[in-house]
Design a protein around this motif. Structure first.
Motif, mmCIF file in Angstrom:
data_model
loop_
_atom_site.group_PDB
_atom_site.id
_atom_site.type_symbol
_atom_site.label_atom_id
_atom_site.label_comp_id
_atom_site.label_asym_id
_atom_site.label_seq_id
_atom_site.Cartn_x
_atom_site.Cartn_y
_atom_site.Cartn_z
ATOM 1 N N ALA A 1 0.827 -1.203 0.000
ATOM 2 C CA ALA A 1 0.000 0.000 0.000
ATOM 3 C C ALA A 1 0.863 1.255 0.000
ATOM 4 N N ASP A 2 2.051 1.172 0.616
ATOM 5 C CA ASP A 2 2.981 2.291 0.674
ATOM 6 C C ASP A 2 4.368 1.780 0.314
ATOM 7 N N ARG A 3 4.945 2.293 -0.751
ATOM 8 C CA ARG A 3 6.246 1.802 -1.204
ATOM 9 C C ARG A 3 7.356 2.041 -0.171
ATOM 10 N N GLU A 4 7.116 2.906 0.807
ATOM 11 C CA GLU A 4 8.115 3.129 1.844
ATOM 12 C C GLU A 4 8.412 1.859 2.631
ATOM 13 N N TYR A 5 7.418 0.964 2.690
ATOM 14 C CA TYR A 5 7.632 -0.302 3.395
ATOM 15 C C TYR A 5 8.747 -1.131 2.757
ATOM 16 N N GLN A 6 9.012 -0.900 1.478
ATOM 17 C CA GLN A 6 9.974 -1.729 0.766
ATOM 18 C C GLN A 6 11.409 -1.554 1.263
ATOM 19 N N LYS A 7 11.655 -0.518 2.047
ATOM 20 C CA LYS A 7 12.997 -0.363 2.623
ATOM 21 C C LYS A 7 13.308 -1.490 3.605
ATOM 22 N N TYR A 8 12.258 -2.168 4.087
ATOM 23 C CA TYR A 8 12.452 -3.308 4.994
ATOM 24 C C TYR A 8 12.486 -4.639 4.248
ATOM 25 N N GLN A 9 12.272 -4.613 2.961
ATOM 26 C CA GLN A 9 12.101 -5.855 2.198
ATOM 27 C C GLN A 9 13.411 -6.461 1.723
ATOM 28 N N GLY A 10 14.324 -5.635 1.230
ATOM 29 C CA GLY A 10 15.494 -6.146 0.519
ATOM 30 C C GLY A 10 16.629 -6.592 1.419
ATOM 31 N N PHE A 11 17.727 -6.934 0.762
ATOM 32 C CA PHE A 11 18.944 -7.374 1.453
ATOM 33 C C PHE A 11 20.106 -6.574 0.899
ATOM 34 N N GLU A 12 20.964 -6.091 1.797
ATOM 35 C CA GLU A 12 22.132 -5.322 1.385
ATOM 36 C C GLU A 12 23.351 -5.803 2.166
ATOM 37 N N PHE A 13 24.483 -5.954 1.463
ATOM 38 C CA PHE A 13 25.700 -6.483 2.087
ATOM 39 C C PHE A 13 26.920 -5.858 1.414
ATOM 40 N N SER A 14 27.873 -5.409 2.226
ATOM 41 C CA SER A 14 29.056 -4.738 1.683
ATOM 42 C C SER A 14 30.380 -5.342 2.129
ATOM 43 N N SER A 15 30.359 -6.250 3.096
ATOM 44 C CA SER A 15 31.615 -6.757 3.681
ATOM 45 C C SER A 15 32.200 -7.900 2.863
ATOM 46 N N TRP A 16 32.562 -7.579 1.616
ATOM 47 C CA TRP A 16 33.265 -8.523 0.752
ATOM 48 C C TRP A 16 33.968 -7.709 -0.328
ATOM 49 N N PRO A 17 34.834 -8.334 -1.130
ATOM 50 C CA PRO A 17 35.684 -7.540 -2.021
ATOM 51 C C PRO A 17 34.980 -6.835 -3.179
ATOM 52 N N ARG A 18 33.742 -7.183 -3.502
ATOM 53 C CA ARG A 18 33.106 -6.643 -4.704
ATOM 54 C C ARG A 18 32.196 -5.463 -4.437
ATOM 55 N N GLY A 19 32.178 -4.942 -3.222
ATOM 56 C CA GLY A 19 31.357 -3.777 -2.948
ATOM 57 C C GLY A 19 29.957 -4.132 -2.493
ATOM 58 N N THR A 20 29.035 -3.211 -2.655
ATOM 59 C CA THR A 20 27.684 -3.387 -2.115
ATOM 60 C C THR A 20 26.840 -4.282 -3.023
ATOM 61 N N TYR A 21 26.268 -5.294 -2.398
ATOM 62 C CA TYR A 21 25.376 -6.252 -3.077
ATOM 63 C C TYR A 21 23.969 -6.001 -2.553
ATOM 64 N N VAL A 22 23.032 -5.726 -3.451
ATOM 65 C CA VAL A 22 21.653 -5.399 -3.066
ATOM 66 C C VAL A 22 20.687 -6.237 -3.891
ATOM 67 N N THR A 23 19.723 -6.856 -3.219
ATOM 68 C CA THR A 23 18.646 -7.551 -3.923
ATOM 69 C C THR A 23 17.313 -7.184 -3.288
ATOM 70 N N LYS A 24 16.281 -7.127 -4.122
ATOM 71 C CA LYS A 24 14.932 -6.852 -3.630
ATOM 72 C C LYS A 24 14.215 -8.131 -3.217
ATOM 73 N N THR A 25 14.655 -9.276 -3.750
ATOM 74 C CA THR A 25 13.976 -10.545 -3.524
ATOM 75 C C THR A 25 14.917 -11.517 -2.832
ATOM 76 N N PHE A 26 14.402 -12.715 -2.534
ATOM 77 C CA PHE A 26 15.269 -13.743 -1.959
ATOM 78 C C PHE A 26 16.283 -14.223 -2.996
ATOM 79 N N GLN A 27 15.875 -14.241 -4.239
ATOM 80 C CA GLN A 27 16.761 -14.695 -5.307
ATOM 81 C C GLN A 27 17.848 -13.666 -5.598
ATOM 82 N N GLY A 28 18.970 -14.166 -6.155
ATOM 83 C CA GLY A 28 19.956 -13.293 -6.753
ATOM 84 C C GLY A 28 19.631 -13.181 -8.230
#
Length: 413
Positions: free
Chosen positions: A255-282
């Motif tokens: 109902a509010d796209r602001e909720y989507q900030k809680y949906q995804g996954f973000e990770f930076s502690s590896w050699p390739r920089g920031t990894y971001v996905t919106k879903t469980f899949q890569g």
């Protein structure tokens, strides 16, 4: 044990082997398989297949590399929001199916509850009829589902929902319709409860999302169930069911796209920089996105209304046909495309009837609670319905004469 062959085999031979393997499958184009496959016409199937093939190789993870896929995905989501009551603040995600949509709704609600409410191990209140994917998501995410008994009409009991809410509750889960019984929970009442208690409300419209709006358009009394209902936070609707897209394809809408900030996954502690996905899949297949876009634009609202007429008309004919057979009864209510029927004759065991129908080449589902035959309709059943009813009448008489008892089957579909 199958081993990788030392040398390759000609594709013509392999193709023949693939087709041979399918000989034992149920004849879904002949209407003998009312689940798993959603089939309307050869023309629509070809549209879906060709669109899928156009994007067979592209990876939907790479939005920057494949802006065409990102555009298709955005347009499919926007069409879903428009259809399912979303306003200008609504947002959404294309997923691999209802299970992933429900998983991501739970993940979003969990992280929202942690951040906004300080709840570490949140609870979800759901009716006994809620899809098993709810507990599957909770088991992965460290959440807990509390299931409450149903009303006599198989719908969620809002009073029992409220009684089950405690300080750890973050979400209410409702169905439109529930898969076991085919009825829509009282979404407006549940939405009011969610607003009153400050809780997330997810609507599982995986079955109904792309059928219920069009059934309503053609005159069936479908109650409010979507993002337009006050209190609804998110909704899942499967494109690969009554949206008729290629598998796997579903939408999770907010109902509010602001909720989507809680949906995804973000990770930076590896050699390739920031990894971001919106879903469980890569990596994600782009073919289903293209298929959904092509099918939705090919059918339009008018085409989906035509499909709803076929499905709901078939449902009405099936109800009349079953109740014309001595000893059988359709269990009411039924709101959409799913119905159950049982035996009211003590000499006719409904599971034995199901077993007889299986021997006649029909894929038949068995409901456990209540003890009944479970039918989920799609358009391919329509031309086969007369044969189905004739075989059903034969099966009932055979069971009545032999008084056989059928096998209990706890598998679900």
């Amino acid at each position: 044990m199958t081993s990788l062959p030392q040398t390759g085999t000609d594709w013509t031979k392999l193709k023949a082997r693939l087709r041979d393997m399918k000989q034992g499958d149920y004849a879904w184009k002949d209407g003998r398989l009312p689940v798993y496959i959603y089939y309307y016409t050869e023309e629509l199937l070809r549209v879906s297949q060709e669109a899928y093939t156009e994007f067979f190789t592209e990876n939907a993870l790479g939005a920057h590399a494949f802006p065409s896929v990102a555009q298709l995905e955005r347009e499919v989501i926007e069409m879903g929001i428009d259809l399912l009551g979303g306003g200008p603040q609504a947002g959404g995600t294309f997923t691999s199916g209802g299970t992933e949509s429900i998983f991501l709704a739970f993940k979003t609600a969990r992280d929202w509850a942690r951040k906004e409410k300080g709840i570490d191990r949140p609870k979800v209140v759901a009716a006994f009829s809620a899809h098993a994917a709810a507990d599957k998501a909770a088991s992965y995410l460290g959440m807990e589902v509390v299931r409450t008994p149903l009303r006599e009409d198989f719908r969620a009991d809002v009073g029992l929902f409220e009684a089950a809410i405690d300080e750890r509750t973050c979400m209410i889960y409702a169905s439109a319709p529930g898969y076991p019984h085919g009825v829509i929970d009282p979404i407006e009442e549940i939405g009011a409860l969610a607003r009153k208690r400050g809780l997330w409300l997810h609507i599982d419209a995986c079955v109904g999302g792309f059928l219920a709006p069009f059934a309503r358009d053609i005159g069936y009394p479908i109650p409010p169930f979507d993002l337009s209902v006050p209190g609804v936070s998110s909704l899942s609707a499967d494109l690969h069911k009554y949206g008729f897209a290629a598998k796997p394809a579903s939408l999770l809408l907010f109902a509010d796209r602001e909720y989507q900030k809680y949906q995804g996954f973000e990770f930076s502690s590896w050699p390739r920089g920031t990894y971001v996905t919106k879903t469980f899949q890569g990596s994600r297949a782009a073919g289903p996105v293209a298929s959904a876009w092509a099918v939705m634009n090919t059918l339009g609202r008018a085409g989906y209304r035509d499909i709803a007429r076929v499905i709901m008309g078939t449902r009405d004919r099936l109800i009349a046909g079953v109740e014309h057979i001595k000893g059988l009864r359709v269990i009411r209510p039924t709101d959409l495309c799913i119905l159950m029927y049982d035996s009211i004759d003590p000499h006719v065991d409904i599971y034995a009837v199901a077993d007889r129908m299986g021997k006649k080449g029909w894929f038949v589902g068995k409901s456990i609670t209540p003890k009944a035959i479970h039918v989920a309709l799609n358009p391919s059943v329509a031309p086969a319905l007369n044969d189905y009813l004739a075989n059903l009448a034969e099966a009932v008489e055979q069971v009545r004469s032999t008084k056989e008892i059928g096998k209990v089957d706890y598998r679900t579909y």
